[in-house]
Scaffold this active site. Structure first.
Site, PDB file in Angstrom:
ATOM      1  N   LYS A 111       0.831  -1.211   0.000  1.00 12.62           N
ATOM      2  CA  LYS A 111       0.000   0.000   0.000  1.00 12.62           C
ATOM      3  C   LYS A 111       0.860   1.253   0.000  1.00 12.62           C
ATOM      4  O   LYS A 111       0.487   2.264  -0.589  1.00 12.62           O
ATOM      5  CB  LYS A 111      -0.961  -0.006   1.190  1.00 12.62           C
ATOM      6  N   LYS A 191      -5.821 -10.139  -9.381  1.00 10.05           N
ATOM      7  CA  LYS A 191      -6.783 -10.296  -8.318  1.00 10.05           C
ATOM      8  C   LYS A 191      -8.037  -9.489  -8.671  1.00 10.05           C
ATOM      9  O   LYS A 191      -7.931  -8.407  -9.244  1.00 10.05           O
ATOM     10  CB  LYS A 191      -6.134  -9.739  -7.039  1.00 10.05           C
ATOM     11  N   LYS A 194     -12.359  -3.836  -7.977  1.00  4.95           N
ATOM     12  CA  LYS A 194     -13.186  -2.882  -8.707  1.00  4.95           C
ATOM     13  C   LYS A 194     -12.313  -1.890  -9.471  1.00  4.95           C
ATOM     14  O   LYS A 194     -12.618  -1.526 -10.603  1.00  4.95           O
ATOM     15  CB  LYS A 194     -14.093  -2.146  -7.723  1.00  4.95           C
TER      16      LYS A 194
END
Ligand code: TRP
Length: 328
Positions: A111, A191, A194
């Site tokens: 991240k 993976k 959205k």
């Protein structure tokens, strides 16, 4: 009865990967455990997000959980920020957690790479809040995907550190891994997410679900209808394993390998089975949305049940760490 805790972020639309990998498994566990499921909004604010959409996403995530069978009669569903003791315990855990452990976390490193402009303390501290989520209920089991094993391992270490310093308080929670196959995105490669535009949303109408399946990548080596395919390299076959009956799965396995059926036919069978499972969920979501006060009641009573549990645990914790004054 053993207690289970798990959490889901209210970020974006929930897709069939979330459903098969987590929510469906959670719904099965309510039979054998006392289950607490949480919409983790304080985790969701560690990355950039749209403030105006957050309330709606929290409510929508809660609605989906209930529609998937996590009803208040069977388990607790609540929103993390409604029980502020989670963040209080996270602070206390901060004081027994080595920074180096957090810097080593795979998800933090990933991240931090994705959000270079905003590597904030919350992002680094994320696993400590997660440990507090679990341990504040003294939960013994945590159903999560593989990517969360490291975080639960850290929660175990935090429990050990706390217990060693302040006396035995928290059990070490164990992961429950779902045996569901890992569904990839419709690109058959990344993976499902959205933001990658490769996801099949749980609440999408049948027409768009079919459109996504129809155009989804299958075994890339199967160019023509007459080519034999390899189900082991086909994401559509993985979806069959998640949504189809065993006899159908073996039928598809055999007939794909012998070019007995084509990809479109295979996808049509999948689509039918998928909608058989998703349609009742979508209907329940509609029903819940029509009763405006219903989700508020569910989440409020969920939070109240949690508050009763955490009140006692926090008293114990404050006493053990020496900050509980008798007059407050
Ligand atoms: N980090 C988890 C995820 O991204 C969500 C989560 C937050 C969680 N707190 C938790 C999962 C506690 C299990 C237990 O999937």
């Amino acid at each position: 009865m053993d207690r289970i805790f798990s959490g889901i972020q209210p970020s974006g639309e929930i897709h069939i990967g979330n459903y098969v990998g987590a929510i469906r498994n959670w719904a099965r566990l309510v039979e054998r455990y006392e289950c607490i499921y949480c919409v983790v909004d304080y985790h969701a604010i560690t990355i950039e997000y749209e403030v105006e959409l957050m309330q709606q996403r929290i409510l929508e995530t809660g609605t989906i959980l209930v529609a998937c069978g996590l009803t208040p009669e069977r388990c607790i569903v609540f929103v993390q920020s409604h029980v502020p003791e989670h963040t209080e315990l996270a602070w206390i855990f901060n004081c027994v957690t080595p920074v180096g452990e957090l810097e080593r976390m795979t998800q933090f490193k990933e991240k931090a790479k994705q959000h270079r402009q905003n590597i904030n303390m919350g992002l680094l501290d994320y696993p400590v809040l997660q440990a507090a989520d679990i341990l504040i209920y003294k939960a013994g089991f945590v159903p999560v995907g593989e990517d969360q094993i490291q975080h639960v391992e850290l929660a175990r270490e935090i429990a050990r550190k706390f217990n060693a310093r302040f006396g035995n308080t928290f059990p070490e929670p164990q992961v429950i891994l779902s045996d569901a196959p890992r569904i990839l995105g419709t690109d058959g490669n990344a993976k499902m997410s959205k933001s990658m535009n490769n996801a099949i949303g749980l609440l999408e109408p049948p027409e768009t679900i079919w459109e996504r399946l129809r155009t989804a990548v299958t075994d890339v080596n199967r160019q023509r209808r007459s080519d034999p395919g390899n189900p082991d390299r086909c994401n559509i076959f993985t979806m069959h394993q998640a949504f189809s009956k065993p006899d159908q799965i073996s039928y598809i396995d055999q007939n794909c390998r012998t070019a007995g059926i084509g990809c479109i036919e295979c996808k049509e069978i999948l689509f039918k089975n998928m909608m058989e499972e998703l349609t009742p969920i979508q209907e329940r979501v509609r029903e819940i949305r029509e009763k405006p006060g219903y989700m508020i009641d569910v989440l409020r009573s969920g939070a109240n049940r949690c508050k009763a549990i955490v009140k006692e645990v926090m008293e114990e914790v404050r006493t053990k760490i020496g900050i509980k004054a008798f007059w407050v």
